[in-house]
Design a protein around this motif. Structure first.
Motif, PDB file in Angstrom:
ATOM      1  N   ASN A 176       1.443   9.268 -13.997  1.00 15.12           N
ATOM      2  CA  ASN A 176       2.864   9.386 -14.249  1.00 15.12           C
ATOM      3  C   ASN A 176       3.675   9.386 -12.567  1.00 15.12           C
ATOM      4  N   LEU A 177       3.022   9.774 -11.791  1.00 16.34           N
ATOM      5  CA  LEU A 177       3.595   9.642 -10.335  1.00 16.34           C
ATOM      6  C   LEU A 177       4.036   8.246  -9.958  1.00 16.34           C
ATOM      7  N   PHE A 178       3.136   7.125 -10.411  1.00 17.76           N
ATOM      8  CA  PHE A 178       3.537   5.860  -9.919  1.00 17.76           C
ATOM      9  C   PHE A 178       3.941   4.736 -11.085  1.00 17.76           C
ATOM     10  N   SER A 179       4.594   5.406 -12.379  1.00 16.07           N
ATOM     11  CA  SER A 179       5.263   4.847 -13.368  1.00 16.07           C
ATOM     12  C   SER A 179       6.189   3.856 -12.900  1.00 16.07           C
ATOM     13  N   ASN A 180       7.034   4.326 -11.756  1.00 12.51           N
ATOM     14  CA  ASN A 180       8.100   3.446 -11.207  1.00 12.51           C
ATOM     15  C   ASN A 180       7.754   2.883  -9.788  1.00 12.51           C
ATOM     16  N   SER A 181       6.570   2.612  -9.558  1.00 14.07           N
ATOM     17  CA  SER A 181       6.178   2.500  -8.228  1.00 14.07           C
ATOM     18  C   SER A 181       6.577   1.198  -7.563  1.00 14.07           C
ATOM     19  N   VAL A 182       6.861   0.155  -8.676  1.00 17.30           N
ATOM     20  CA  VAL A 182       7.248  -1.305  -8.105  1.00 17.30           C
ATOM     21  C   VAL A 182       8.437  -1.081  -7.030  1.00 17.30           C
ATOM     22  N   SER A 183       9.398  -0.020  -7.270  1.00 17.96           N
ATOM     23  CA  SER A 183      10.636   0.029  -6.293  1.00 17.96           C
ATOM     24  C   SER A 183      10.240   1.147  -5.240  1.00 17.96           C
ATOM     25  N   TRP A 184       9.108   1.629  -5.160  1.00 15.70           N
ATOM     26  CA  TRP A 184       8.849   2.405  -4.002  1.00 15.70           C
ATOM     27  C   TRP A 184       8.484   1.771  -2.663  1.00 15.70           C
ATOM     28  N   LYS A 185       9.247   2.500  -1.621  1.00 17.52           N
ATOM     29  CA  LYS A 185       9.244   1.938  -0.199  1.00 17.52           C
ATOM     30  C   LYS A 185       8.009   2.765   0.689  1.00 17.52           C
ATOM     31  N   ILE A 186       7.244   3.715   0.150  1.00 13.59           N
ATOM     32  CA  ILE A 186       6.420   4.634   0.593  1.00 13.59           C
ATOM     33  C   ILE A 186       5.397   3.682   1.575  1.00 13.59           C
ATOM     34  N   GLU A 187       5.200   4.186   2.696  1.00 12.85           N
ATOM     35  CA  GLU A 187       4.515   3.802   3.717  1.00 12.85           C
ATOM     36  C   GLU A 187       3.308   4.536   3.757  1.00 12.85           C
ATOM     37  N   ASP A 188       3.389   5.910   3.937  1.00  6.70           N
ATOM     38  CA  ASP A 188       2.120   6.995   4.086  1.00  6.70           C
ATOM     39  C   ASP A 188       2.036   7.879   2.693  1.00  6.70           C
ATOM     40  N   LEU A 189       0.832   7.988   2.134  1.00  7.00           N
ATOM     41  CA  LEU A 189       0.535   8.501   1.043  1.00  7.00           C
ATOM     42  C   LEU A 189      -0.839   9.176   1.039  1.00  7.00           C
ATOM     43  N   ASN A 190      -0.618  10.723   1.006  1.00 11.27           N
ATOM     44  CA  ASN A 190      -1.867  11.666   1.371  1.00 11.27           C
ATOM     45  C   ASN A 190      -1.778  12.492   0.345  1.00 11.27           C
ATOM     46  N   LEU A 191      -2.674  12.361  -0.688  1.00  8.07           N
ATOM     47  CA  LEU A 191      -3.165  13.408  -1.666  1.00  8.07           C
ATOM     48  C   LEU A 191      -4.321  14.226  -1.507  1.00  8.07           C
ATOM     49  N   SER A 192      -4.946  13.809  -0.488  1.00 13.78           N
ATOM     50  CA  SER A 192      -6.407  14.612  -0.135  1.00 13.78           C
ATOM     51  C   SER A 192      -6.489  15.928  -0.277  1.00 13.78           C
ATOM     52  N   ASN A 193      -7.698  16.438  -0.620  1.00  4.66           N
ATOM     53  CA  ASN A 193      -8.053  17.717  -0.724  1.00  4.66           C
ATOM     54  C   ASN A 193      -7.220  18.551  -1.898  1.00  4.66           C
ATOM     55  N   ASN A 194      -7.126  18.009  -2.928  1.00  3.43           N
ATOM     56  CA  ASN A 194      -6.637  18.751  -4.098  1.00  3.43           C
ATOM     57  C   ASN A 194      -7.331  18.763  -4.938  1.00  3.43           C
ATOM     58  N   ILE A 195      -7.268  18.873  -6.372  1.00  5.05           N
ATOM     59  CA  ILE A 195      -7.754  18.688  -7.639  1.00  5.05           C
ATOM     60  C   ILE A 195      -7.406  17.712  -8.476  1.00  5.05           C
ATOM     61  N   PHE A 196      -6.893  16.581  -7.805  1.00  5.63           N
ATOM     62  CA  PHE A 196      -6.583  15.471  -8.892  1.00  5.63           C
ATOM     63  C   PHE A 196      -7.788  14.855  -9.599  1.00  5.63           C
ATOM     64  N   TYR A 197      -7.582  14.620 -10.869  1.00  5.04           N
ATOM     65  CA  TYR A 197      -8.574  13.813 -11.622  1.00  5.04           C
ATOM     66  C   TYR A 197      -8.056  12.778 -12.283  1.00  5.04           C
ATOM     67  N   GLY A 198      -9.067  12.033 -13.179  1.00 12.21           N
ATOM     68  CA  GLY A 198      -8.614  10.909 -13.770  1.00 12.21           C
ATOM     69  C   GLY A 198      -8.914   9.783 -13.026  1.00 12.21           C
ATOM     70  N   SER A 199      -8.590   8.611 -13.583  1.00 15.63           N
ATOM     71  CA  SER A 199      -8.666   7.147 -12.924  1.00 15.63           C
ATOM     72  C   SER A 199      -7.609   6.826 -11.940  1.00 15.63           C
ATOM     73  N   LEU A 200      -7.917   6.198 -11.038  1.00 17.03           N
ATOM     74  CA  LEU A 200      -6.850   5.579 -10.149  1.00 17.03           C
ATOM     75  C   LEU A 200      -5.953   4.635 -10.898  1.00 17.03           C
ATOM     76  N   PRO A 201      -4.720   4.807 -10.800  1.00 14.39           N
ATOM     77  CA  PRO A 201      -3.893   3.777 -11.509  1.00 14.39           C
ATOM     78  C   PRO A 201      -3.859   2.433 -10.860  1.00 14.39           C
ATOM     79  N   GLN A 202      -3.891   1.399 -11.694  1.00 12.85           N
ATOM     80  CA  GLN A 202      -3.842   0.015 -11.286  1.00 12.85           C
ATOM     81  C   GLN A 202      -2.209  -0.274 -10.630  1.00 12.85           C
ATOM     82  N   SER A 203      -1.442   0.779 -10.693  1.00 11.71           N
ATOM     83  CA  SER A 203       0.132   0.522 -10.401  1.00 11.71           C
ATOM     84  C   SER A 203      -0.103   0.918  -8.822  1.00 11.71           C
ATOM     85  N   LEU A 204      -1.059   1.469  -8.362  1.00 10.39           N
ATOM     86  CA  LEU A 204      -0.878   1.681  -6.861  1.00 10.39           C
ATOM     87  C   LEU A 204      -0.944   0.210  -6.175  1.00 10.39           C
ATOM     88  N   GLY A 205      -1.529  -0.885  -6.640  1.00  7.71           N
ATOM     89  CA  GLY A 205      -1.245  -2.210  -6.290  1.00  7.71           C
ATOM     90  C   GLY A 205       0.379  -2.665  -6.135  1.00  7.71           C
TER      91      GLY A 205
END
Length: 525
Positions: free
Chosen positions: A20-49
């Motif tokens: 859900n975090l990347f549901s609108n990722s097409v319009s994002w201008k984000i350059e640095d993304l750090n989600l490390s050392n948490n407890i996130f699970y599930g598959s990596l979304p294709q929308s990261l691309g």
């Protein structure tokens, strides 16, 4: 948050699926993304691309499962990708390995399998970054890839087909040879040596483009990361006062936006440069010490080494290695006339060295360091004219932990990129613009600003050179003092690189890694 450029939530206890975090990722201008050392699970979304601006992606230390999306191979600006310490499975996508800008890839401690791709960064990837993936195979892992029975039968069929093809080719060549001999005997064909030469030329014509593009444009560019082996010196204020003769004016060797620089001799006899930071600009003691410990780990041959620091109340001092040849500004201006002319070979060496230092700050150190004040007086020269970038990290010291600084516009007039006046945001592309001005100074021998530039000519060095290039008079801007028959072509090539760095739209400027590669390409020619 459409203008978000950095998201740092590492080392928390955040959990859940991130689709859900990347549901609108097409319009994002984000350059640095750090989600490390948490407890996130599930598959990596294709929308990261879809995060086309993304340069830094750190997802390590979570519980992600499934395959690494091949869509990540769409991220043409991605430089750093870490998914270690998860539960990812499947094969390593070749699309990710082939990313041109990617210089750091860590896949260790997952459940990945299959052959390690032999393209891009993966062909020379350290075994450490693949450790813990027991089902991987290939040259790097030292494990031979086993062929399944279905694959073996397909392979046998392929070999059978290949045998038929080889036999057919042999028959064709044998027939051609017989016909060729018959024609030659008939006197209808010219000298065999001419025929062989013609064949060779045809081969070169067909393959030269392939050879040049594969061996040059895809050449990997590596920058090594190193840290100080010893901790920084914790000097006393007394040592500094004694070494600078109580900050005597006769010991001043530089003055800039961040403070005054003094030449000092330590009790050990070592000569150093001491920067006394402007009191009004520095932060609290805790932030200062934390930043110094970070900057102390940044070590590269083209960066001025930080040797130590001193913090006592409002007084904050930095101790750097002393550069005997002073600054590039000193040599280019040569106002006293006491210095030798800086010839083109030295100027080009300085350009490459400064590019290497700045590229390391942008791409070889995490978090990335934006200099924000690249100028000739911040390019210092060692005894053998090796360029070393100074004052790096001081912008972070003044505005710590900000990827894009939106406070006062930093920089020096003549070097400030046009977008700073509109957005007030500092980016790596702003440093690229300032470096472009440095290249212009090296090529033209002129200062960035001055009365010699009339408003009708652009008002400054950048405007003057731009107008000359548009008129087809690029050669007219070259410094006649160092230009020769041998250096002219090289100087024009450096000028063309500078022009790209000075593009008005930051998106059209190259990264410092690309600038460095362009400069080194000139050197090879």
């Amino acid at each position: 948050m459409l203008n978000l450029v950095g998201l740092y939530v590492q080392k928390n206890r955040l959990s859940g699926d991130i689709h859900n975090l990347f549901s609108n990722s097409v319009s994002w201008k984000i350059e640095d993304l750090n989600l490390s050392n948490n407890i996130f699970y599930g598959s990596l979304p294709q929308s990261l691309g879809n995060l086309s601006y993304l340069m830094y992606l750190d997802l390590h230390g979570n519980k992600f499962t499934g395959a690494i999306p091949s869509e990540i191979g769409n991220l043409m600006q991605l430089e750093y990708f870490d998914v270690s310490g998860n539960r990812l499975s499947g094969q390593i996508p070749e699309e990710v390995c082939s990313l041109f800008s990617l210089f750091y890839l860590n896949l260790e401690e997952n459940r990945l399998g299959g052959p390690v791709p032999r393209n891009g960064i993966c062909q020379n990837l350290s075994k450490i970054f693949l450790a813990g993936n027991n089902d991987l195979c290939g040259r790097i892992t030292g494990l031979e890839c086993q062929i399944r029975s279905s694959e073996r039968s397909s392979l046998l069929n392929a070999w059978g087909l290949a045998g038929i093809v080889a036999a057919s080719v042999f028959i064709i060549f044998a027939s051609a040879f017989v016909v060729r001999r018959w024609i030659m005997r008939s006197g209808q064909l010219s000298d065999p040596e001419e025929i062989e030469e013609s064949k060779l030329n045809n081969f070169l014509d067909q393959n030269l483009c392939f050879l040049s593009s594969s061996s040059r444009s895809k050449e990997p560019l590596s920058i090594n990361i190193a840290t100080f082996e010893q901790p920084l010196l914790k000097l006393t204020l007394g040592d500094i006062l004694e070494g600078t003769h109580h900050f005597c004016k006769t010991n001043i060797i530089g003055d800039g936006g961040f403070g005054t620089v003094y030449k000092a001799k330590l009790p050990s006899g070592k000569t150093v440069a001491v920067k006394k930071l402007s009191q009004a600009k520095t932060q609290g003691n805790r932030e200062f010490i934390a930043e110094m410990e970070t900057l102390g780990k940044v070590k590269h041959q083209n960066l001025v080494p930080l040797l130590g620091y001193c913090s006592l109340g409002e007084e904050k001092l930095l101790v750097y290695e002393y550069m005997i040849n002073g600054s590039l500004d000193l040599w280019l201006r040569n106002r006293s006339g006491a210095l030798d002319v800086l010839d083109w070979s030295k100027r080009f060496k300085i350009a490459v060295g400064a590019a290497q230092g700045l590229a390391f700050l942008h791409h070889g150190f995490i978090p990335h360091i934006i200099h924000r004040d690249i100028k000739a007086s911040n390019i210092l020269l060692s005894e053998d004219f090796e360029a070393k970038v100074a004052d790096f990290g001081l912008a972070r010291l003044i505005s710590a932990c900000e990827t894009h600084v939106s406070t006062d516009i930093a920089g020096t007039f003549g070097y400030i990129p046009p977008e700073y006046g509109q957005s007030g945001r500092s980016t790596t592309k702003g440093d690229v613009f300032s470096f472009g001005v440095i290249l212009l100074e090296l090529v033209t021998g002129k200062e960035p600003t001055g009365p010699e530039f009339k408003e009708i000519e652009g008002g400054n060095l950048v405007g003057w050179v731009t107008k000359k290039i548009k008129k087809g008079q690029a050669a007219d801007v070259l410094d006649p003092v160092v230009m020769s028959v041998d250096s002219k072509q090289m100087m024009l090539q450096v000028l063309s690189i500078a022009a790209v760095c000075l593009a008005e739209n930051p998106a059209n400027r190259p990264t410092m890694l690309q600038v460095l590669k362009l400069l080194k390409g000139i050197h090879k020619e």
